[in-house]
Scaffold this motif. Structure first.
Motif, PDB file in Angstrom:
ATOM      1  N   GLN A  93      38.861  46.635  52.900  1.00 60.06           N
ATOM      2  CA  GLN A  93      39.728  46.241  51.791  1.00 60.06           C
ATOM      3  C   GLN A  93      40.001  44.743  51.826  1.00 60.06           C
ATOM      4  O   GLN A  93      39.921  44.064  50.804  1.00 60.06           O
ATOM      5  CB  GLN A  93      41.040  47.017  51.836  1.00 60.06           C
ATOM      6  CG  GLN A  93      40.876  48.488  51.514  1.00 60.06           C
ATOM      7  CD  GLN A  93      42.155  49.270  51.700  1.00 60.06           C
ATOM      8  OE1 GLN A  93      43.246  48.708  51.720  1.00 60.06           O
ATOM      9  NE2 GLN A  93      42.028  50.573  51.844  1.00 60.06           N
ATOM     10  N   ARG A  97      38.688  42.222  48.939  1.00 54.37           N
ATOM     11  CA  ARG A  97      39.745  41.514  48.219  1.00 54.37           C
ATOM     12  C   ARG A  97      39.531  39.999  48.314  1.00 54.37           C
ATOM     13  O   ARG A  97      39.572  39.286  47.315  1.00 54.37           O
ATOM     14  CB  ARG A  97      41.095  41.909  48.807  1.00 54.37           C
ATOM     15  CG  ARG A  97      42.289  41.512  47.989  1.00 54.37           C
ATOM     16  CD  ARG A  97      43.575  42.082  48.590  1.00 54.37           C
ATOM     17  NE  ARG A  97      43.600  43.541  48.499  1.00 54.37           N
ATOM     18  CZ  ARG A  97      43.734  44.354  49.556  1.00 54.37           C
ATOM     19  NH1 ARG A  97      43.883  43.877  50.768  1.00 54.37           N
ATOM     20  NH2 ARG A  97      43.749  45.655  49.369  1.00 54.37           N
ATOM     21  N   SER A 101      38.084  37.766  45.233  1.00 55.40           N
ATOM     22  CA  SER A 101      39.032  36.754  44.780  1.00 55.40           C
ATOM     23  C   SER A 101      38.385  35.368  44.760  1.00 55.40           C
ATOM     24  O   SER A 101      38.524  34.623  43.787  1.00 55.40           O
ATOM     25  CB  SER A 101      40.268  36.743  45.681  1.00 55.40           C
ATOM     26  OG  SER A 101      41.182  35.764  45.233  1.00 55.40           O
ATOM     27  N   PHE A 108      40.396  39.139  38.913  1.00 55.85           N
ATOM     28  CA  PHE A 108      40.006  40.527  39.124  1.00 55.85           C
ATOM     29  C   PHE A 108      41.271  41.371  39.127  1.00 55.85           C
ATOM     30  O   PHE A 108      42.377  40.854  39.252  1.00 55.85           O
ATOM     31  CB  PHE A 108      39.226  40.694  40.434  1.00 55.85           C
ATOM     32  CG  PHE A 108      40.066  40.577  41.681  1.00 55.85           C
ATOM     33  CD1 PHE A 108      40.465  41.710  42.366  1.00 55.85           C
ATOM     34  CD2 PHE A 108      40.464  39.334  42.169  1.00 55.85           C
ATOM     35  CE1 PHE A 108      41.246  41.611  43.510  1.00 55.85           C
ATOM     36  CE2 PHE A 108      41.225  39.223  43.310  1.00 55.85           C
ATOM     37  CZ  PHE A 108      41.622  40.364  43.986  1.00 55.85           C
ATOM     38  N   SER A 109      41.106  42.665  38.964  1.00 56.91           N
ATOM     39  CA  SER A 109      42.253  43.569  39.068  1.00 56.91           C
ATOM     40  C   SER A 109      42.009  44.504  40.246  1.00 56.91           C
ATOM     41  O   SER A 109      40.867  44.736  40.647  1.00 56.91           O
ATOM     42  CB  SER A 109      42.442  44.371  37.776  1.00 56.91           C
ATOM     43  OG  SER A 109      41.328  45.211  37.546  1.00 56.91           O
ATOM     44  N   GLU A 110      43.099  45.009  40.785  1.00 58.45           N
ATOM     45  CA  GLU A 110      43.005  45.946  41.903  1.00 58.45           C
ATOM     46  C   GLU A 110      43.959  47.090  41.655  1.00 58.45           C
ATOM     47  O   GLU A 110      45.065  46.893  41.149  1.00 58.45           O
ATOM     48  CB  GLU A 110      43.347  45.253  43.217  1.00 58.45           C
ATOM     49  CG  GLU A 110      43.177  46.156  44.414  1.00 58.45           C
ATOM     50  CD  GLU A 110      43.271  45.421  45.733  1.00 58.45           C
ATOM     51  OE1 GLU A 110      42.830  45.993  46.734  1.00 58.45           O
ATOM     52  OE2 GLU A 110      43.791  44.287  45.777  1.00 58.45           O
ATOM     53  N   SER A 118      40.981  52.093  47.346  1.00 61.28           N
ATOM     54  CA  SER A 118      41.266  50.775  46.783  1.00 61.28           C
ATOM     55  C   SER A 118      40.100  50.405  45.876  1.00 61.28           C
ATOM     56  O   SER A 118      38.936  50.548  46.258  1.00 61.28           O
ATOM     57  CB  SER A 118      41.405  49.765  47.928  1.00 61.28           C
ATOM     58  OG  SER A 118      41.635  48.485  47.417  1.00 61.28           O
ATOM     59  N   GLN A 120      38.597  47.371  43.215  1.00 59.79           N
ATOM     60  CA  GLN A 120      38.644  46.059  42.584  1.00 59.79           C
ATOM     61  C   GLN A 120      37.685  46.073  41.399  1.00 59.79           C
ATOM     62  O   GLN A 120      36.572  46.593  41.516  1.00 59.79           O
ATOM     63  CB  GLN A 120      38.238  44.940  43.556  1.00 59.79           C
ATOM     64  CG  GLN A 120      39.165  44.760  44.736  1.00 59.79           C
ATOM     65  CD  GLN A 120      38.868  45.696  45.871  1.00 59.79           C
ATOM     66  OE1 GLN A 120      37.741  46.104  46.086  1.00 59.79           O
ATOM     67  NE2 GLN A 120      39.893  46.052  46.626  1.00 59.79           N
TER      68      GLN A 120
END
Length: 128
Positions: A93, A97, A101, A108-110, A118, A120
């Motif tokens: 994760q 992430r 990023s 981006f969205s998570e 999780s 992304q």
């Protein structure tokens, strides 16, 4: 990716990767040494690009090779992306992430799904 009782990885059935135009296996190499792999599903009309499996051997983890490979894969398949990690795989994760990023400049969205995976999501077409 699942571990078998003796600690080795359970083999993947890669048969579809040789016949489906949307499935893509990649070896990740450092010079002539195999240091990992990625299994990618490219986008269809209804589904985004997805990393199905991604692995870097421990000896090379944290040295930037995974990030470089991910950037190349994201560039090879422009458009919408969907990357998931299982609930308790905190190192994965954190890797995804951070990598996503930096690649997207934070665009981006998570979220977490009902199984606590999780997820992304981002679109390379929206990046400048």
């Amino acid at each position: 990716m699942a571990l078998e009782s003796k600690g080795s990885y359970k083999p993947f059935d890669l048969t579809d990767y040789w016949s489906s135009p949307n499935l893509h296996p990649f070896f990740i190499k450092k010079e002539d040494e195999l240091i990992g792999f990625a299994l990618v599903e490219s986008a269809t009309e209804i589904e985004p690009n997805a990393i199905l499996e991604f692995f870097i051997v421990r000896k090379y983890a944290g040295k930037g090779y995974g990030k470089m490979a991910a950037y190349e894969i994201f560039t090879l398949f422009p458009g919408k992306w969907f990357v998931t990690q299982i609930e308790k795989n905190y190192p994965a994760q954190a890797f995804w992430r951070s990598t996503i990023s930096k690649f997207t400049g934070g665009m981006f969205s998570e979220r977490y799904d009902e199984n606590r995976k999780s997820i992304q999501e981002f679109d390379t077409n929206l990046l400048v």
